[in-house]
Design a protein around this motif. Structure first.
Motif, PDB file in Angstrom:
ATOM      1  N   GLY A   1      50.914  57.423  51.989  1.00 47.76           N
ATOM      2  CA  GLY A   1      50.300  58.527  52.730  1.00 47.76           C
ATOM      3  C   GLY A   1      49.980  58.132  54.156  1.00 47.76           C
ATOM      4  O   GLY A   1      50.167  56.980  54.559  1.00 47.76           O
ATOM      5  N   PRO A   2      49.501  59.092  54.944  1.00 49.34           N
ATOM      6  CA  PRO A   2      49.300  58.864  56.381  1.00 49.34           C
ATOM      7  C   PRO A   2      48.104  57.958  56.662  1.00 49.34           C
ATOM      8  O   PRO A   2      46.958  58.368  56.472  1.00 49.34           O
ATOM      9  CB  PRO A   2      49.035  60.282  56.924  1.00 49.34           C
ATOM     10  N   SER A   3      48.362  56.753  57.119  1.00 49.45           N
ATOM     11  CA  SER A   3      47.255  55.804  57.299  1.00 49.45           C
ATOM     12  C   SER A   3      47.720  54.616  58.116  1.00 49.45           C
ATOM     13  O   SER A   3      48.646  53.915  57.720  1.00 49.45           O
ATOM     14  CB  SER A   3      46.813  55.279  55.933  1.00 49.45           C
ATOM     15  N   PHE A   4      47.089  54.401  59.226  1.00 48.99           N
ATOM     16  CA  PHE A   4      47.339  53.167  59.960  1.00 48.99           C
ATOM     17  C   PHE A   4      46.343  52.117  59.505  1.00 48.99           C
ATOM     18  O   PHE A   4      45.149  52.422  59.293  1.00 48.99           O
ATOM     19  CB  PHE A   4      47.235  53.392  61.469  1.00 48.99           C
TER      20      PHE A   4
ATOM     21  N   LYS B   1      60.106  59.340  55.807  1.00 48.54           N
ATOM     22  CA  LYS B   1      59.391  59.702  57.048  1.00 48.54           C
ATOM     23  C   LYS B   1      59.561  58.607  58.095  1.00 48.54           C
ATOM     24  O   LYS B   1      59.540  58.882  59.296  1.00 48.54           O
ATOM     25  CB  LYS B   1      57.927  60.033  56.746  1.00 48.54           C
ATOM     26  N   ASN B   2      59.718  57.375  57.668  1.00 42.88           N
ATOM     27  CA  ASN B   2      59.911  56.286  58.638  1.00 42.88           C
ATOM     28  C   ASN B   2      61.259  56.412  59.363  1.00 42.88           C
ATOM     29  O   ASN B   2      61.374  56.080  60.542  1.00 42.88           O
ATOM     30  CB  ASN B   2      59.840  54.932  57.935  1.00 42.88           C
TER      31      ASN B   2
ATOM     32  N   ASP C   1      52.437  62.269  56.261  1.00 46.35           N
ATOM     33  CA  ASP C   1      52.813  60.978  56.854  1.00 46.35           C
ATOM     34  C   ASP C   1      53.922  61.151  57.894  1.00 46.35           C
ATOM     35  O   ASP C   1      53.996  60.402  58.872  1.00 46.35           O
ATOM     36  CB  ASP C   1      53.257  60.013  55.734  1.00 46.35           C
TER      37      ASP C   1
ATOM     38  N   LEU D   1      52.169  62.145  61.159  1.00 41.81           N
ATOM     39  CA  LEU D   1      51.478  61.002  61.757  1.00 41.81           C
ATOM     40  C   LEU D   1      52.473  60.043  62.424  1.00 41.81           C
ATOM     41  O   LEU D   1      52.324  59.649  63.581  1.00 41.81           O
ATOM     42  CB  LEU D   1      50.686  60.235  60.681  1.00 41.81           C
ATOM     43  N   THR D   2      53.493  59.690  61.662  1.00 42.51           N
ATOM     44  CA  THR D   2      54.390  58.619  62.119  1.00 42.51           C
ATOM     45  C   THR D   2      55.304  59.080  63.256  1.00 42.51           C
ATOM     46  O   THR D   2      55.688  58.272  64.103  1.00 42.51           O
ATOM     47  CB  THR D   2      55.196  58.085  60.922  1.00 42.51           C
TER      48      THR D   2
ATOM     49  N   GLN E   1      50.968  54.466  67.683  1.00 42.48           N
ATOM     50  CA  GLN E   1      50.554  53.357  66.803  1.00 42.48           C
ATOM     51  C   GLN E   1      51.660  52.985  65.823  1.00 42.48           C
ATOM     52  O   GLN E   1      51.643  51.896  65.267  1.00 42.48           O
ATOM     53  CB  GLN E   1      49.318  53.753  65.990  1.00 42.48           C
ATOM     54  N   SER E   2      52.577  53.902  65.565  1.00 42.21           N
ATOM     55  CA  SER E   2      53.600  53.658  64.545  1.00 42.21           C
ATOM     56  C   SER E   2      54.655  52.682  65.050  1.00 42.21           C
ATOM     57  O   SER E   2      55.240  52.876  66.121  1.00 42.21           O
ATOM     58  CB  SER E   2      54.289  54.971  64.161  1.00 42.21           C
ATOM     59  N   ARG E   3      54.934  51.677  64.222  1.00 47.04           N
ATOM     60  CA  ARG E   3      55.984  50.704  64.570  1.00 47.04           C
ATOM     61  C   ARG E   3      57.363  51.339  64.489  1.00 47.04           C
ATOM     62  O   ARG E   3      58.237  51.043  65.298  1.00 47.04           O
ATOM     63  CB  ARG E   3      55.886  49.488  63.633  1.00 47.04           C
ATOM     64  N   ASN E   4      57.550  52.220  63.521  1.00 44.16           N
ATOM     65  CA  ASN E   4      58.849  52.895  63.406  1.00 44.16           C
ATOM     66  C   ASN E   4      59.111  53.770  64.630  1.00 44.16           C
ATOM     67  O   ASN E   4      60.206  53.760  65.189  1.00 44.16           O
ATOM     68  CB  ASN E   4      58.889  53.739  62.121  1.00 44.16           C
TER      69      ASN E   4
END
Ligand SMILES: NC(=O)C1=CN([C@@H]2O[C@H](COP(=O)(O)OP(=O)(O)OC[C@H]3O[C@@H](n4cnc5c(N)ncnc54)[C@H](O)[C@@H]3O)[C@@H](O)[C@H]2O)C=CC1
Ligand SMILES: O=C(CO)COP(=O)(O)O
Length: 320
Positions: free
Chosen positions: A130-133, A185-186, A238, A241-242, A247-250
Motif C-alpha cells: 500500500g501507499p507508504s514511504f 504501480k512501480n 499506491d 502516491l508513487t 520521494q519515490s525511487r521508481n
C-alpha cells in the motif's frame, strides 16, 4: 503475536520502528557490521538516518535470535526474495511470513506468495502493501496499508497486531490483486517519471497514470484479482502516491531516464525488473500492455523516451 522483521533497509527499519512503539520487535540485518552500528547508535544511519529507535527495538545479525518470533515480516527486495527464502528456509518454518516487498520475480514470473509456497508449502502467508514511504511510517505520520491474506482468521489477527495508532491496516483475502497492484504501480511510476523528466508535461503524466491503471486492471483481472482491490490502497492508492511524489525511487529513476542522466544503481527500483517480468507475462497471456512494454524497453536501453512516447501516440485510436 511476537514480531520480527527481516531486512534492515529503509522499509524493514521503518516498520520495525513503528511496531516497536507498541511492543518488542526484533530487526534482523544480514550484515553484522550494520547490525552492530544500529545497536550502538540506535538508528539506521545508512537507510533511515535520524530516526531514533524506540527502546523496544532490538537489532541482530543472528537469525536464531528471532526463533521466538511467530510472525516475520520480510522486507528484502523482490528480486532477492527467492534466494533469501531458499537460504534461510529452516529458520522460517512454522512462522507466519508477511511479505512486504512489491514486485514480480524476473526469473520465475512469480509473486512473493508463490515463491514462499514453493520453498515452505505449509507456512502461513500474508502480504503487506500500500501507499507508504518508509520515512513517513518511521516518523509516525498517518498511513493506510493493505494486509492481504487468503486465510481471513489469520488476516484478522495480523491486522490487529500490525496496526498502530498511526498505521491503519485494511484487510482483504485478495492476495493476487494486492500483489499485482503493488508490483505494477512501480512500473507505471517509472513511466510517469520518464514523462516528466523528458519535459512532456503534467497532462501527459495524467494520461500515462490513467492508462497505466487500465493496464494494471487488465492483467490483474485476467489473473483472478478483484476489481475492488485494484481501486483500493494497494492499487490505485499506491499508484497515485508513487507516480506523483519525488520521494519515490521508481519515479526518480524514470525521471533520470527521461532526462538522460545517470541513476545510482545501488538504489532499489523494483519497477525495473518487474516491467520486464510483466512484459513477458503479458505476451504469454496475449494481453496488451503498451506502457509496461515501453518501460521494459527503456530499462533494457532498447528505446529512448521520445521513441517510446512516439510509439504510444501512434497506436490506433481506441475506446476508453
Ligand atoms: N522504502 C519504502 O518506502 C518502501 C519499500 N517497500 C518495499 O520494501 C521492499 C524493500 O525495500 P527497501 O527496504 O526500501 O529497500 P532498501 O534498498 O532500502 O533495503 C533493502 C534491504 O534488503 C537487504 N537485502 C538485500 N538483499 C538481501 C538478501 N539477499 N538477504 C538479506 N537481505 C538482503 C539490504 O541489505 C537492505 O538492508 C521493496 O520491495 C520495496 O518495494 C514498500 C513500501 C515502502
Ligand atoms: O512503495 C513505495 C510507496 O508506497 C515506495 O516507492 P519507491 O520504491 O518508488 O520509493
Amino acid at each position: 503475536m511476537s514480531v520480527g522483521v527481516l531486512g534492515a533497509g529503509a522499509f524493514g527499519t521503518a516498520l520495525a520502528i513503528a511496531l516497536a512503539r507498541k511492543a518488542p520487535v526484533q530487526l534482523w540485518a544480514r550484515s553484522e557490521t550494520r547490525a552492530r552500528d544500529m545497536a550502538t547508535h540506535r538508528q539506521n544511519t545508512a537507510y533511515l538516518p535520524e530516526q531514533a529507535f524506540p527502546e523496544q527495538l532490538m537489532v541482530t545479525a543472528n537469525l536464531q535470535e528471532l526463533a521466538g518470533c511467530d510472525t516475520l515480516l520480510l522486507a528484502v527486495p523482490m528480486q532477492q526474495l527467492d534466494n533469501f527464502i531458499a537460504e534461510n528456509a529452516a529458520a522460517l518454518q512454522e512462522k507466519t511470513l508477511v511479505a512486504c516487498c512489491k514486485g514480480v520475480d524476473l526469473r520465475s514470473g512469480d509473486g512473493p506468495a508463490e515463491i514462499i509456497a514453493r520453498h515452505l508449502p505449509d507456512t502461513g502467508f500474508a502480504l503487506l502493501t500500500g501507499p507508504s514511504f518508509a520515512r513517513d511510517i518511521a516518523v509516525g505520520l498517518p498511513t493506510g496499508l493493505t494486509l492481504a491474506c487468503t486465510d481471513d482468521g489469520r488476516g484478522q489477527a495480523l491486522q490487529k497486531a500490525l496496526s498502530t495508532p498511526a498505521l491503519r491496516l485494511y484487510r482483504t483475502t485478495d492476495v493476487i490483486g494486492a500483489t499485482l497492484g503493488g508490483a505494477l504501480k512501480n512500473v507505471i511510476a517509472i513511466a510517469c517519471g520518464a514523462t516528466i523528466g523528458a519535459g512532456l508535461g503534467e497532462s501527459a503524466r495524467a494520461t500515462v497514470l490513467t492508462r497505466g491503471f487500465a493496464e494494471m486492471q487488465r492483467l490483474a483481472l485476467r489473473r483472478g484479482a478483484q476489481a475492488a482491490t485494484l481501486s483500493g490502497l494497494s492499487g490505485f492508492g499506491d499508484l497515485v502516491l508513487t507516480c506523483t511524489s519525488e520521494q519515490s525511487r521508481n519515479y526518480r529513476f524514470g525521471r533520470a531516464l527521461g532526462q538522460g542522466t545517470t541513476f545510482d544503481p545501488s538504489v532499489t527500483v523494483e519497477g525495473a525488473a518487474t516491467a520486464r517480468a510483466v512484459r513477458d507475462i503479458a505476451a504469454r497471456d496475449d494481453l496488451d500492455m503498451p506502457i509496461t512494454s515501453a518501460v521494459a524497453g527503456l530499462v533494457e536501453n532498447r528505446l529512448d523516451v521520445t521513441q517510446a512516447m512516439q510509439d504510444l501516440l501512434s497506436r490506433s485510436l481506441k475506446e476508453e
